[in-house]
Design an enzyme around this catalytic site. Sequence first.
Site, PDB file in Angstrom:
ATOM      1  N   ASN A 109     -20.915   9.675 -43.005  1.00  0.00           N
ATOM      2  CA  ASN A 109     -21.912   8.440 -42.555  1.00  0.00           C
ATOM      3  C   ASN A 109     -23.329   9.360 -42.548  1.00  0.00           C
ATOM      4  O   ASN A 109     -23.768  10.015 -41.657  1.00  0.00           O
ATOM      5  CB  ASN A 109     -21.553   8.243 -40.884  1.00  0.00           C
ATOM      6  CG  ASN A 109     -22.618   7.192 -40.563  1.00  0.00           C
ATOM      7  OD1 ASN A 109     -23.621   6.900 -41.331  1.00  0.00           O
ATOM      8  ND2 ASN A 109     -22.091   6.568 -39.611  1.00  0.00           N
TER       9      ASN A 109
ATOM     10  N   GLU B 107     -18.295   6.654 -48.167  1.00  0.00           N
ATOM     11  CA  GLU B 107     -19.243   6.562 -47.305  1.00  0.00           C
ATOM     12  C   GLU B 107     -18.991   5.483 -46.236  1.00  0.00           C
ATOM     13  O   GLU B 107     -18.461   4.611 -46.503  1.00  0.00           O
ATOM     14  CB  GLU B 107     -20.278   6.036 -48.210  1.00  0.00           C
ATOM     15  CG  GLU B 107     -21.604   5.596 -47.482  1.00  0.00           C
ATOM     16  CD  GLU B 107     -22.787   4.831 -48.390  1.00  0.00           C
ATOM     17  OE1 GLU B 107     -22.580   4.629 -49.617  1.00  0.00           O
ATOM     18  OE2 GLU B 107     -23.699   4.155 -47.787  1.00  0.00           O
TER      19      GLU B 107
ATOM     20  N   HIS C 117     -20.296   3.324 -42.681  1.00  0.00           N
ATOM     21  CA  HIS C 117     -21.433   3.001 -41.404  1.00  0.00           C
ATOM     22  C   HIS C 117     -20.514   2.176 -40.483  1.00  0.00           C
ATOM     23  O   HIS C 117     -19.835   1.444 -40.722  1.00  0.00           O
ATOM     24  CB  HIS C 117     -22.303   2.171 -42.117  1.00  0.00           C
ATOM     25  CG  HIS C 117     -22.781   2.839 -43.536  1.00  0.00           C
ATOM     26  ND1 HIS C 117     -24.040   3.703 -43.227  1.00  0.00           N
ATOM     27  CD2 HIS C 117     -22.571   2.761 -44.802  1.00  0.00           C
ATOM     28  CE1 HIS C 117     -24.572   4.405 -44.320  1.00  0.00           C
ATOM     29  NE2 HIS C 117     -23.745   3.781 -45.315  1.00  0.00           N
TER      30      HIS C 117
ATOM     31  N   TYR D 207     -24.238  -0.079 -32.210  1.00  0.00           N
ATOM     32  CA  TYR D 207     -23.110   0.917 -32.582  1.00  0.00           C
ATOM     33  C   TYR D 207     -22.123   1.314 -31.660  1.00  0.00           C
ATOM     34  O   TYR D 207     -21.136   2.103 -31.948  1.00  0.00           O
ATOM     35  CB  TYR D 207     -24.028   2.277 -32.701  1.00  0.00           C
ATOM     36  CG  TYR D 207     -24.929   2.435 -33.772  1.00  0.00           C
ATOM     37  CD1 TYR D 207     -24.767   2.204 -35.270  1.00  0.00           C
ATOM     38  CD2 TYR D 207     -26.302   2.329 -33.471  1.00  0.00           C
ATOM     39  CE1 TYR D 207     -25.607   2.052 -36.148  1.00  0.00           C
ATOM     40  CE2 TYR D 207     -27.297   2.334 -34.465  1.00  0.00           C
ATOM     41  CZ  TYR D 207     -27.028   2.172 -35.818  1.00  0.00           C
ATOM     42  OH  TYR D 207     -28.031   2.071 -36.706  1.00  0.00           O
TER      43      TYR D 207
ATOM     44  N   PRO E 274     -27.882  12.132 -38.944  1.00  0.00           N
ATOM     45  CA  PRO E 274     -28.853  11.885 -38.080  1.00  0.00           C
ATOM     46  C   PRO E 274     -28.745  10.897 -37.064  1.00  0.00           C
ATOM     47  O   PRO E 274     -28.352  10.034 -37.214  1.00  0.00           O
ATOM     48  CB  PRO E 274     -30.236  11.934 -38.783  1.00  0.00           C
ATOM     49  CG  PRO E 274     -29.959  11.249 -40.135  1.00  0.00           C
ATOM     50  CD  PRO E 274     -28.759  11.683 -40.392  1.00  0.00           C
ATOM     51  N   ASN E 275     -28.727  11.233 -35.753  1.00  0.00           N
ATOM     52  CA  ASN E 275     -28.643  10.250 -34.543  1.00  0.00           C
ATOM     53  C   ASN E 275     -27.537   9.939 -34.320  1.00  0.00           C
ATOM     54  O   ASN E 275     -27.113   9.270 -33.231  1.00  0.00           O
ATOM     55  CB  ASN E 275     -29.706   9.116 -34.912  1.00  0.00           C
ATOM     56  CG  ASN E 275     -31.324   9.620 -35.099  1.00  0.00           C
ATOM     57  OD1 ASN E 275     -31.705  10.324 -34.113  1.00  0.00           O
ATOM     58  ND2 ASN E 275     -31.673   9.097 -36.106  1.00  0.00           N
TER      59      ASN E 275
ATOM     60  N   ARG F 230     -26.886   5.399 -27.845  1.00  0.00           N
ATOM     61  CA  ARG F 230     -27.694   4.741 -28.922  1.00  0.00           C
ATOM     62  C   ARG F 230     -27.654   3.318 -29.420  1.00  0.00           C
ATOM     63  O   ARG F 230     -26.507   2.929 -29.832  1.00  0.00           O
ATOM     64  CB  ARG F 230     -27.757   5.551 -30.098  1.00  0.00           C
ATOM     65  CG  ARG F 230     -28.435   5.054 -31.437  1.00  0.00           C
ATOM     66  CD  ARG F 230     -28.097   5.816 -32.550  1.00  0.00           C
ATOM     67  NE  ARG F 230     -28.774   5.466 -33.787  1.00  0.00           N
ATOM     68  CZ  ARG F 230     -28.592   5.618 -34.936  1.00  0.00           C
ATOM     69  NH1 ARG F 230     -27.449   6.180 -35.322  1.00  0.00           N
ATOM     70  NH2 ARG F 230     -29.249   5.104 -35.715  1.00  0.00           N
TER      71      ARG F 230
ATOM     72  N   ALA G  43     -29.445   7.215 -41.542  1.00  0.00           N
ATOM     73  CA  ALA G  43     -30.634   6.798 -42.436  1.00  0.00           C
ATOM     74  C   ALA G  43     -30.896   7.301 -43.658  1.00  0.00           C
ATOM     75  O   ALA G  43     -31.595   6.883 -44.661  1.00  0.00           O
ATOM     76  CB  ALA G  43     -31.815   6.748 -41.503  1.00  0.00           C
TER      77      ALA G  43
ATOM     78  N   ARG H 251     -28.423  -6.478 -41.811  1.00  0.00           N
ATOM     79  CA  ARG H 251     -29.414  -5.974 -40.767  1.00  0.00           C
ATOM     80  C   ARG H 251     -30.522  -5.920 -41.582  1.00  0.00           C
ATOM     81  O   ARG H 251     -30.888  -6.957 -42.215  1.00  0.00           O
ATOM     82  CB  ARG H 251     -28.974  -4.601 -40.368  1.00  0.00           C
ATOM     83  CG  ARG H 251     -27.744  -4.532 -39.535  1.00  0.00           C
ATOM     84  CD  ARG H 251     -27.356  -3.174 -39.146  1.00  0.00           C
ATOM     85  NE  ARG H 251     -28.412  -2.625 -38.175  1.00  0.00           N
ATOM     86  CZ  ARG H 251     -28.567  -1.254 -37.711  1.00  0.00           C
ATOM     87  NH1 ARG H 251     -27.725  -0.490 -38.224  1.00  0.00           N
ATOM     88  NH2 ARG H 251     -29.377  -1.055 -36.975  1.00  0.00           N
TER      89      ARG H 251
HETATM   90  C1  DQA Z   1     -25.634   3.761 -39.887  1.00  0.00           C
HETATM   91  C2  DQA Z   1     -26.453   2.850 -40.535  1.00  0.00           C
HETATM   92  C3  DQA Z   1     -27.737   3.436 -40.940  1.00  0.00           C
HETATM   93  O1  DQA Z   1     -28.886   2.402 -41.506  1.00  0.00           O
HETATM   94  C4  DQA Z   1     -28.396   3.914 -39.575  1.00  0.00           C
HETATM   95  O2  DQA Z   1     -29.766   4.584 -40.163  1.00  0.00           O
HETATM   96  C5  DQA Z   1     -27.662   5.024 -38.906  1.00  0.00           C
HETATM   97  C6  DQA Z   1     -26.083   4.485 -38.588  1.00  0.00           C
HETATM   98  C7  DQA Z   1     -24.206   3.137 -39.342  1.00  0.00           C
HETATM   99  O3  DQA Z   1     -23.402   3.906 -39.058  1.00  0.00           O
HETATM  100  O4  DQA Z   1     -24.339   1.890 -39.173  1.00  0.00           O
HETATM  101  O5  DQA Z   1     -28.150   5.931 -38.364  1.00  0.00           O
HETATM  102  O6  DQA Z   1     -25.449   4.687 -40.778  1.00  0.00           O
END
Ligand code: DQA
Length: 147
Positions: free
Chosen positions: A74, A98, A100, A23, A10-11, A18, A77, A107
């Site tokens: 990835n 995984e 990020h 990011y 998501p996002n 964003r 959240a 963080r």
């Molecule tokens: C994320 C880190 C997560 O905590 C966050 O909710 C994201 C992006 C990252 O790529 O750093 O949406 O996965």
Amino acid sequence: MKKILVLHGPNLNLLGEREPQIYGHTTLEQLNEQLRRYARSQGLSLKIFQSNHEGALIDRIQAERHWAEGIVINPGAFTHYSYALRDAIAAVALPTVEVHLSDIQHREEFRRLSVIAPVCITQISGQGPQGYRQALKRLQEQSGATR
Ligand code: DQA
């Protein structure tokens, strides 16, 4: 390993606009293009999918479980609380990395816990878009064995 499913949670569709201070400025399309270019140079076959929905990500993991030889994810959240996504990865028993973009250990407190990490072969965090390429490389090194 040749066939890799790349999942963005998501996002991540909003990458580039964003919170760029966290990011970066690379859009998801640019990131995916970098991955496709790397894959072409290595003879890898990628299927790339983004969703804001937990169930859609799980459906895709299940649907591609016989095609894919590994997964790069990835989970956004969902990383921090989705036992359903964790169970899906465990269920298909494909080597999973995984990723990020940001460094989740440095963080907010809630980001330190990943419920996904225990079912992954490794976690790559804080390397930006480069982390996805590292994840693909990690899977290339994997000898085809499942977790
Ligand atoms: C994320 C880190 C997560 O905590 C966050 O909710 C994201 C992006 C990252 O790529 O750093 O949406 O996965």
